[in-house]
Design a protein around this motif. Structure first.
Motif, PDB file in Angstrom:
ATOM      1  N   GLU A  34       0.822  -1.211   0.000  1.00 11.65           N
ATOM      2  CA  GLU A  34       0.000   0.000   0.000  1.00 11.65           C
ATOM      3  C   GLU A  34       0.856   1.262   0.000  1.00 11.65           C
ATOM      4  O   GLU A  34       0.480   2.266  -0.603  1.00 11.65           O
ATOM      5  N   ALA A  35       2.018   1.226   0.658  1.00 11.97           N
ATOM      6  CA  ALA A  35       2.930   2.373   0.625  1.00 11.97           C
ATOM      7  C   ALA A  35       3.433   2.597  -0.797  1.00 11.97           C
ATOM      8  O   ALA A  35       3.549   3.740  -1.258  1.00 11.97           O
ATOM      9  N   LYS A  36       3.725   1.508  -1.505  1.00 12.77           N
ATOM     10  CA  LYS A  36       4.150   1.620  -2.904  1.00 12.77           C
ATOM     11  C   LYS A  36       3.027   2.209  -3.754  1.00 12.77           C
ATOM     12  O   LYS A  36       3.270   3.020  -4.648  1.00 12.77           O
ATOM     13  N   GLU A  37       1.801   1.799  -3.482  1.00 10.38           N
ATOM     14  CA  GLU A  37       0.662   2.329  -4.234  1.00 10.38           C
ATOM     15  C   GLU A  37       0.491   3.826  -3.967  1.00 10.38           C
ATOM     16  O   GLU A  37       0.194   4.594  -4.888  1.00 10.38           O
ATOM     17  N   SER A  38       0.687   4.248  -2.739  1.00 18.03           N
ATOM     18  CA  SER A  38       0.596   5.679  -2.413  1.00 18.03           C
ATOM     19  C   SER A  38       1.613   6.473  -3.220  1.00 18.03           C
ATOM     20  O   SER A  38       1.315   7.555  -3.733  1.00 18.03           O
ATOM     21  N   LYS A  39       2.830   5.933  -3.323  1.00 12.31           N
ATOM     22  CA  LYS A  39       3.869   6.612  -4.101  1.00 12.31           C
ATOM     23  C   LYS A  39       3.467   6.702  -5.577  1.00 12.31           C
ATOM     24  O   LYS A  39       3.692   7.720  -6.228  1.00 12.31           O
ATOM     25  N   ALA A  55       7.501  15.983  -4.710  1.00 13.37           N
ATOM     26  CA  ALA A  55       8.789  15.298  -4.514  1.00 13.37           C
ATOM     27  C   ALA A  55       8.987  14.947  -3.040  1.00 13.37           C
ATOM     28  O   ALA A  55       9.434  13.846  -2.708  1.00 13.37           O
ATOM     29  N   LYS A  56       8.646  15.861  -2.163  1.00 11.19           N
ATOM     30  CA  LYS A  56       8.764  15.612  -0.726  1.00 11.19           C
ATOM     31  C   LYS A  56       7.823  14.500  -0.295  1.00 11.19           C
ATOM     32  O   LYS A  56       8.191  13.626   0.497  1.00 11.19           O
ATOM     33  N   LEU A  57       6.601  14.529  -0.816  1.00 11.68           N
ATOM     34  CA  LEU A  57       5.612  13.510  -0.466  1.00 11.68           C
ATOM     35  C   LEU A  57       6.008  12.139  -1.019  1.00 11.68           C
ATOM     36  O   LEU A  57       5.784  11.122  -0.357  1.00 11.68           O
ATOM     37  N   GLU A  58       6.595  12.107  -2.203  1.00  9.56           N
ATOM     38  CA  GLU A  58       7.070  10.837  -2.749  1.00  9.56           C
ATOM     39  C   GLU A  58       8.146  10.232  -1.849  1.00  9.56           C
ATOM     40  O   GLU A  58       8.166   9.026  -1.625  1.00  9.56           O
TER      41      GLU A  58
END
Length: 77
Positions: A34-39, A55-58
């Motif tokens: 799910e963290a990968k999906e958020s990215k 960029a910061k959020l990624e």
């Protein structure tokens, strides 16, 4: 975006309440997924006014992926 990032938190809470090591690892793997999906969702945002923040959020989305990966590796999965 909200669903995938919220799912990370919900599954992490479930992992901490796991009934077995196998259950714990499964939930941590879901957290990582799910963290990968958020990215991914952050990468898809195309608003020019959010470019610096994106960029910061990624990076913020990448860090839990690494943390969950380390937990999985150290837990012997």
């Amino acid at each position: 975006m909200v669903r995938s990032s919220g799912s990370v938190a919900a599954n992490y809470i479930e992992a901490n309440e796991a009934l077995s090591k196998k259950d714990f690892l499964m939930r941590v793997k879901i957290c990582r997924k799910e963290a990968k999906e958020s990215k991914l969702w952050l990468r898809l945002i195309k608003a020019d006014d959010l470019e610096d923040d994106r960029a910061k959020l990624e990076q913020e989305a990448h860090e839990p992926t690494c943390i969950f990966g380390a937990i999985i590796t150290k837990s012997g999965a």
